[in-house]
Design a protein around this motif. Structure first.
Motif, PDB file in Angstrom:
ATOM      1  N   THR A   1      -7.530  19.974   3.624  1.00  0.00           N
ATOM      2  CA  THR A   1      -8.915  20.076   4.071  1.00  0.00           C
ATOM      3  C   THR A   1      -9.458  18.691   4.432  1.00  0.00           C
ATOM      4  OG1 THR A   1      -9.145  21.896   2.513  1.00  0.00           O
ATOM      5  CG2 THR A   1     -11.168  21.023   3.461  1.00  0.00           C
ATOM      6  N   ALA A   2      -9.101  17.707   3.620  1.00  0.00           N
ATOM      7  CA  ALA A   2      -9.601  16.352   3.856  1.00  0.00           C
ATOM      8  C   ALA A   2      -9.143  15.841   5.223  1.00  0.00           C
ATOM      9  CB  ALA A   2      -9.117  15.419   2.750  1.00  0.00           C
TER      10      ALA A   2
ATOM     11  N   LEU B   1      -9.386  32.232  28.909  1.00  0.00           N
ATOM     12  CA  LEU B   1     -10.190  32.591  30.080  1.00  0.00           C
ATOM     13  C   LEU B   1     -10.951  31.383  30.619  1.00  0.00           C
ATOM     14  CD1 LEU B   1     -11.577  35.991  28.735  1.00  0.00           C
ATOM     15  CD2 LEU B   1      -9.981  35.717  30.630  1.00  0.00           C
ATOM     16  N   ARG B   2     -10.784  30.271  29.924  1.00  0.00           N
ATOM     17  CA  ARG B   2     -11.468  29.014  30.274  1.00  0.00           C
ATOM     18  C   ARG B   2     -12.991  29.197  30.293  1.00  0.00           C
ATOM     19  NH1 ARG B   2      -7.466  25.158  33.840  1.00  0.00           N
ATOM     20  NH2 ARG B   2      -5.626  25.649  32.632  1.00  0.00           N
ATOM     21  N   LEU B   3     -13.462  30.099  29.409  1.00  0.00           N
ATOM     22  CA  LEU B   3     -14.908  30.235  29.236  1.00  0.00           C
ATOM     23  C   LEU B   3     -15.435  29.096  28.384  1.00  0.00           C
ATOM     24  CD1 LEU B   3     -15.112  34.072  28.541  1.00  0.00           C
ATOM     25  CD2 LEU B   3     -15.796  32.862  30.617  1.00  0.00           C
ATOM     26  N   THR B   4     -14.541  28.484  27.625  1.00  0.00           N
ATOM     27  CA  THR B   4     -14.927  27.322  26.845  1.00  0.00           C
ATOM     28  C   THR B   4     -13.733  26.375  26.822  1.00  0.00           C
ATOM     29  OG1 THR B   4     -15.853  26.602  24.731  1.00  0.00           O
ATOM     30  CG2 THR B   4     -14.149  28.285  24.619  1.00  0.00           C
ATOM     31  N   ARG B   5     -13.984  25.101  26.523  1.00  0.00           N
ATOM     32  CA  ARG B   5     -12.878  24.155  26.435  1.00  0.00           C
ATOM     33  C   ARG B   5     -13.248  23.051  25.460  1.00  0.00           C
ATOM     34  NH1 ARG B   5     -11.653  22.913  32.329  1.00  0.00           N
ATOM     35  NH2 ARG B   5     -12.306  25.068  32.581  1.00  0.00           N
ATOM     36  N   PHE B   6     -12.246  22.587  24.737  1.00  0.00           N
ATOM     37  CA  PHE B   6     -12.435  21.507  23.763  1.00  0.00           C
ATOM     38  C   PHE B   6     -11.328  20.485  23.963  1.00  0.00           C
ATOM     39  CE2 PHE B   6     -14.541  25.125  21.859  1.00  0.00           C
ATOM     40  CZ  PHE B   6     -15.743  24.578  21.461  1.00  0.00           C
ATOM     41  N   GLY B   7     -11.650  19.235  23.770  1.00  0.00           N
ATOM     42  CA  GLY B   7     -10.637  18.190  23.880  1.00  0.00           C
ATOM     43  C   GLY B   7      -9.648  18.235  22.729  1.00  0.00           C
ATOM     44  N   HIS B   8     -10.121  18.734  21.562  1.00  0.00           N
ATOM     45  CA  HIS B   8      -9.266  18.738  20.371  1.00  0.00           C
ATOM     46  C   HIS B   8      -9.390  20.073  19.661  1.00  0.00           C
ATOM     47  CE1 HIS B   8      -8.772  14.301  20.576  1.00  0.00           C
ATOM     48  NE2 HIS B   8      -9.966  14.387  21.135  1.00  0.00           N
ATOM     49  N   LEU B   9      -8.247  20.636  19.303  1.00  0.00           N
ATOM     50  CA  LEU B   9      -8.245  21.819  18.447  1.00  0.00           C
ATOM     51  C   LEU B   9      -7.671  21.420  17.091  1.00  0.00           C
ATOM     52  CD1 LEU B   9      -7.090  24.967  20.452  1.00  0.00           C
ATOM     53  CD2 LEU B   9      -9.398  24.135  19.991  1.00  0.00           C
ATOM     54  N   VAL B  10      -8.385  21.791  16.033  1.00  0.00           N
ATOM     55  CA  VAL B  10      -7.951  21.454  14.680  1.00  0.00           C
ATOM     56  C   VAL B  10      -7.456  22.750  14.024  1.00  0.00           C
ATOM     57  CG1 VAL B  10      -8.578  20.332  12.532  1.00  0.00           C
ATOM     58  CG2 VAL B  10      -9.761  19.702  14.658  1.00  0.00           C
ATOM     59  N   ASP B  11      -6.152  22.909  14.017  1.00  0.00           N
ATOM     60  CA  ASP B  11      -5.538  24.138  13.527  1.00  0.00           C
ATOM     61  C   ASP B  11      -5.560  24.144  12.000  1.00  0.00           C
ATOM     62  OD1 ASP B  11      -4.000  26.316  12.917  1.00  0.00           O
ATOM     63  OD2 ASP B  11      -2.355  25.798  14.266  1.00  0.00           O
ATOM     64  N   LEU B  12      -6.253  25.115  11.417  1.00  0.00           N
ATOM     65  CA  LEU B  12      -6.384  25.184   9.955  1.00  0.00           C
ATOM     66  C   LEU B  12      -5.300  26.050   9.310  1.00  0.00           C
ATOM     67  CD1 LEU B  12     -10.253  25.695   9.799  1.00  0.00           C
ATOM     68  CD2 LEU B  12      -8.972  23.545   9.711  1.00  0.00           C
ATOM     69  N   ASN B  13      -4.397  26.580  10.138  1.00  0.00           N
ATOM     70  CA  ASN B  13      -3.412  27.526   9.608  1.00  0.00           C
ATOM     71  C   ASN B  13      -2.360  26.894   8.702  1.00  0.00           C
ATOM     72  OD1 ASN B  13      -3.920  30.350  10.859  1.00  0.00           O
ATOM     73  ND2 ASN B  13      -4.334  28.895  12.492  1.00  0.00           N
ATOM     74  N   ARG B  14      -2.314  25.575   8.670  1.00  0.00           N
ATOM     75  CA  ARG B  14      -1.351  24.907   7.786  1.00  0.00           C
ATOM     76  C   ARG B  14      -2.058  24.230   6.605  1.00  0.00           C
ATOM     77  NH1 ARG B  14       0.521  24.852  12.832  1.00  0.00           N
ATOM     78  NH2 ARG B  14       2.709  25.344  13.201  1.00  0.00           N
TER      79      ARG B  14
END
Lengths: 765, 304
Positions: B30-31, B59-72
């Protein structure tokens, strides 16, 4: 055929399924040849506008981009519509004007699909908006915005000029006239696999495309590429559904093929789902003004229907479909007079085309709806009024006043069976009890009887059968299965006639390099025409085998028979009979075959049925309507469909269940909606409410069998019957659930709100 | 023991990515996740189950420069029950919530969760993702509000806890800041014998509700309502509480007619949204019926 030991009539499991279920079937998008470039289209976001500028500069300079084209740099001939004015032809890349959201403005081709998508986003289009018309009736009014101002009107096809004259006296002398205005709403076909194409250039251009008929793609593409048809090889690989919408060459196919040729490398276009919802043809889209004249005791005197067909922008097959609505406007009834006039109009919407039923569901829908209104009007049970007016069995073949020639029909047989299976009288009693108790869930029972036309207009098909020296057989056919299970059914036919086991028979289809000609799979034609071609070719092979066996066994050919176990020899002397492998070997050995022998142990021909067949049936739907929320639930659906002789009941039932699901979907869930500016509001599967199995009960589908005399199999089409019969049955059921409130008609789809409003408006405050 | 197939894994062709380009972060704690969020602010978006975010990106309705995947980040998932509270970690899958014996102490979770999408969606979709996405027609946000849950929101500089009534700000917006993460939700456990119900009208199984209600009641020995909570979904920009209807219900043993009246009261001052699937008028009128029915069911279930 169909001797006691026949495989025909048995529920043989589909031989196609293991590889499809295991993910081994290859769809066109699974193929990625070395050096394959990717095409992405820049589509109009406006329904009607002049294009005042297209800036492709930044897009062209993006990484991986090979080319960006507008009509200025990629000039392509406009594609003409069926029977439509030449002015309504569609330029593959928009020529100064866009006419629907989804019209193509530019095309990007890049090394990867992601690069093409990124570059397409950078194409800047300047629009000058034009007035929009999204409704076909509005498009025909004076002063309506014109899609093609030079032409002077939005009329794509006027069927009055085709001999469908209007008779102002048609209702004269009627004892009762009921009238209705029905909207048969626009639908999206939504095949699970969207559109696309893979083009590999070379001496022979190889095109792999999800289509219902590869020859129908080749023939329009070859001249665009400047090639003879034999230099264009079109393959339909595994195809994830078509439903009529994957026929012929789309403009996207033309553009991709030309780009591959120009670039000299493979090019692929794979449609996205959102793109599919605006670029693949839509179906239905009719407004019907209907009058039915009848006597007070329920005898029909005349029916009249005025159809306004929405052709969408440009004019494609959809504009022509009222022709089929007219063909089937007689339904299963003995009308003294039938009149259907129609006008197709272009609008600023996705072009319309064929979709499961294609013009015939619209006929069954208006007839079955207006008949229920008439039954309500004169206080007669919907079963009784139908049976009273059925064309009796002894009148077949029956020529209608709308130029259909019904082959066979026994309409009461299927309706009686549906009534029996449904337990109709008990359902009516349950309905009465719920009405009396004021149950919040009211019951509706809907009846529909239908007849439809299959293999209409396309009566001929290629078929061949060859037996190989190893004892196996290859059957080749011009139809092109894309889910229908022809590998199973057609090999059953060969196996039945020749005694060769199914697993030693291969079906060749869907490839123009090995199938010389073919019209493809559409209009519920394949078994009756393609299957009959295989049947006749099998007979031809057996005849040749008998001649060969007689020669080898020094016997009279009339004494030669096919023995059990698939050997050919003298009747009563199975020990000396020859195997198919021995015969095929002998056929290729000049020293062993007769002197006048020609070719291999094979036969090929074109089977021509000469005319269409007319399957029929009856459906009964049972719905519950929640009187507080308007929510409709289909709780039972009984279908008795008569497609003549049933060769494989599993496959027939599969067609019935799938067809019913799509027909119920029109009644209860689906509808393409545009706002007044022509923006599609249902361009994804969240807003376009295509149902899944979770929304349905298990359908009670069965058959009566009234064989057609027109082909050796006795088979009529089954692909579209479920769709044609189910929609009006469900529609009638929902209206029936509310009929005690005085509701006489409701348009589809039955959203909760639509039904809730009808209940509210009909209930005294 | 079943033997695993010796076959090599399927060689999947390289598939193009549909979203606009982004940088992918896969923190293990989390940290670490909070540090990435602190660094990139509104350029970064946490990726939980991805059942709403991924389609919007594709669908490119939104876009972010960074995705922070919390699945790990294992510490973000889990369900615990203690001291009258069920605490659910933000990355707990909806399917796990549906089947958890600990979560069963909060019956509304088990009643509402099966209405989220289809089971495939719930296998992947997370509890925190659904709540932080804050779709006004979402089931879990309505449960959070109805039960007055407490929500833990962490950032690199610390953790704060807010109550449900403060959490939802509008359609798809909550008080969770760009550098913050919803880490856990605390659901209060009601008294034994409380009754709960969920009812909604949707076009298809798994569709967002056109109108829906989640509710709970507690009764005294004489079948009078001592506690009531009614939450509405699809009726406004956020999930809503029907406070006036709750008040009218408490202290009564309502007849069917009174329930009808309470249903009307629940939607009386609302101005629900209109879209192609349902009008404002429909949502209001049918909302009243749905509230009545859900309360009827909850009352039947209560006191047992």
């Amino acid at each position: 055929m169909a001797t006691s030991g026949s495989i025909l009539g048995n529920p043989v499991r589909r031989v196609e399924d293991p590889r499809i279920l295991a993910g081994e079937a290859k769809y066109f998008d699974d193929l990625e040849p070395t050096g394959c470039a990717h095409v992405v289209f820049v589509r109009s976001t406006m329904a009607h506008a002049k294009i005042t500028g297209v800036d492709i500069g930044e897009a062209a300079s993006m990484p991986g981009v090979l080319a960006v084209h507008t009509k200025d740099t990629l000039a392509l001939e406009p594609v003409a519509g069926m029977m439509a004015p030449p002015a309504f032809s569609r330029p593959p890349l928009a020529d100064g004007v866009v006419r629907f959201v989804g019209d193509i403005i530019a095309v990007v081709v890049a090394e990867t699909r992601a690069q093409a998508v990124d570059a397409a986003e950078m194409v800047v289009v300047d629009y000058d908006p034009l007035p929009v018309v999204v409704d076909a009736e509005a498009a025909l009014k004076d002063g309506a915005p014109l899609l093609f101002p030079d032409h002077g009107s939005n009329v794509a096809v006027d069927f009055v000029t085709m001999g469908a004259t209007a008779d102002p006296t048609i209702l004269d002398g009627a004892e009762v006239v009921v009238s209705g205005r029905f909207v048969n709403q626009r639908l999206a076909p939504v095949p699970m696999e969207p559109n696309g194409i893979l083009v590999e250039p070379g001496d022979t251009v190889t095109i792999t495309v999800p289509t219902q008929g590869p020859h129908g793609v080749r023939d329009p593409l070859a001249p665009v590429l400047g090639l003879e048809p034999d230099k264009v090889r079109v393959i339909a690989p595994a195809v994830g559904g078509g439903f009529g919408a994957k026929t012929g060459a789309y403009v996207e196919h033309i553009v991709a093929a030309v780009l591959a040729q120009q670039l000299g490398r493979p090019v692929k276009w794979t449609e996205t789902r959102s793109e599919n919802m605006v670029s693949m043809v839509h179906g239905r889209g009719q407004i019907q003004d209907v009058d039915l004249a009848l006597t007070k005791d329920g005898m029909f005197q005349a029916v009249r229907c005025k159809v306004t067909q929405d052709a969408g922008a440009y004019s494609q097959i959809g504009a022509f479909l009222p022709f089929l609505t007219r063909t089937m406007a007689h339904g299963v009834y003995e009308f003294p007079k039938v009149e259907l006039t129609a006008i197709s109009a272009v609008t600023n919407t996705t072009p319309t085309g064929a979709y499961r039923g294609a013009g015939r569901p619209e006929a069954a829908a208006f007839l079955e709806r207006i008949i229920d209104m008439a039954a309500d009007e004169i206080g007669m049970d919907p079963i009784e009024i139908r049976k009273k007016n059925f064309i009796p069995p002894d009148k077949f073949p029956y020529s209608t006043t709308t130029f259909a020639n019904y082959d066979v029909g026994e309409y009461a047989k299927s309706l009686d069976e549906a009534v029996r299976v449904a337990g109709y009288d008990q359902l009516r009693a349950d309905q009465k009890a719920r009405r009396e108790s004021g149950d919040v869930k009211q019951l509706g029972i809907g009846v529909a009887a239908y007849v439809e036309i299959t293999s209409g207009g396309m009566f001929q098909e290629f078929g061949s059968v060859e037996v190989k020296p190893d004892g196996s057989a290859v059957a080749t056919v011009g139809t092109s299965a894309h889910g229908q299970g022809h590998e199973t059914t057609f090999t059953m036919i060969v196996s039945d006639l020749l005694g060769i086991p199914m697993d030693k028979i291969t079906l060749v289809q869907s490839d123009t390099a090995v199938v010389p000609r073919g019209s493809g799979t559409m209009g519920s034609r394949s078994l009756q025409i393609g299957g009959s071609a295989i049947y006749r070719a099998s007979e031809g092979v057996l005849e040749k085998a008998k001649v060969l066996a007689a020669h080898l066994l020094e016997a009279n050919v009339d004494d030669i028979v096919l023995h059990d176990g698939g050997k050919v020899g003298v009747a009563g002397v199975p020990a000396s009979a020859l195997t198919w492998g021995e015969l095929a070997e002998a056929a290729e050995d000049a020293s062993r075959r007769p002197d006048d022998w020609e070719g291999k142990l094979a036969a090929e021909l074109d089977f021509n049925q000469g005319e269409a067949t007319f399957p029929f049936g009856a459906h009964i739907a049972v719905v519950e309507v929640d009187m507080e929320t308007g929510r409709v639930e289909l709780i039972r659906h009984v279908a008795v469909d008569d497609c003549g002789k049933v060769l494989n009941p599993l496959i027939v039932q599969g067609q019935q269940h799938g067809g019913i699901a799509q027909g119920v979907a029109q009644a209860m869930y689906e509808g393409v909606v545009y706002d007044e500016d022509g923006n599609p509001l249902t361009a994804n599967l969240m807003d376009y409410a295509m149902p899944s199995a979770a929304e349905f009960p298990s359908f009670e589908a069965s058959n009566t069998e009234t064989p057609t005399p027109l082909n050796p199999l006795g088979a009529k089409g089954i692909g579209e019957s479920g769709t044609i019969g189910s929609t009006p049955a469900v529609q009638n059921a929902v209206v029936d659930a509310l009929s005690h409130l005085g509701v006489r008609h409701l348009d589809m789809p039955f959203t909760s709100e639509r039904v809730w409003r009808a209940i509210r408006d009909a209930t005294p405050a | 023991m079943r033997k695993r197939s010796a076959k090599p894994p399927l060689a999947l062709p390289c598939r193009p990515v549909k979203p606009a380009p982004f940088e992918y972060h896969a923190p293990a704690t989390t940290a670490d996740a909070l540090a990435v969020l602190a660094e990139h602010g509104d350029e970064a978006k946490p990726l939980a189950g991805g059942q709403s975010l991924v389609p919007m990106l594709a669908l490119r309705l939104t876009r972010f420069g960074h995705l922070v995947d919390l699945n790990r980040v294992p510490e973000l998932a889990g369900i615990e029950r203690h001291n009258g509270t069920v605490t659910v970690g933000t990355m707990t899958r909806q399917a796990d919530l549906e089947r958890s014996p600990d979560a069963a102490a909060v019956p509304l979770l088990g009643l509402a969760t099966p209405l989220i999408g289809h089971f495939q969606i719930r296998n992947r979709g997370t509890v925190g993702g659904s709540i932080a996405h804050a779709d006004p027609a979402g089931e879990l946000p309505a449960v959070v509000l109805t039960l007055d849950a407490q929500l833990d929101i962490a950032s690199a500089s610390g953790t704060r806890t807010v109550s449900a009534s403060e959490f939802f700000e509008g359609t798809w917006t909550t008080v969770v800041g760009d550098d913050e993460l919803l880490t856990a939700v605390h659901f209060p456990v009601w008294a034994d014998g409380a009754g709960f119900a969920v009812d909604e009208v949707a076009r298809r199984l798994g569709d967002f509700a056109l109108v829906g209600v989640v509710c709970g009641v507690e009764l005294d020995g004489s079948s009078k309502v001592t506690r009531a909570a009614i939450g509405l979904l699809g009726m406004g920009g956020t999930p809503l509480r029907a406070a006036a209807a709750e008040q009218a219900l408490v202290g009564t043993a309502p007849t069917d007619d009174e329930l009808t009246e309470i249903g009307r009261l629940a939607v009386a001052d609302l101005d629900p949204p209109a879209d192609i699937h349902a009008s404002t008028e429909y949502r209001s009128s049918v909302g009243a019926h749905v509230v009545k029915r859900a309360l009827r069911t909850a009352l039947e279930r209560a006191g047992g």
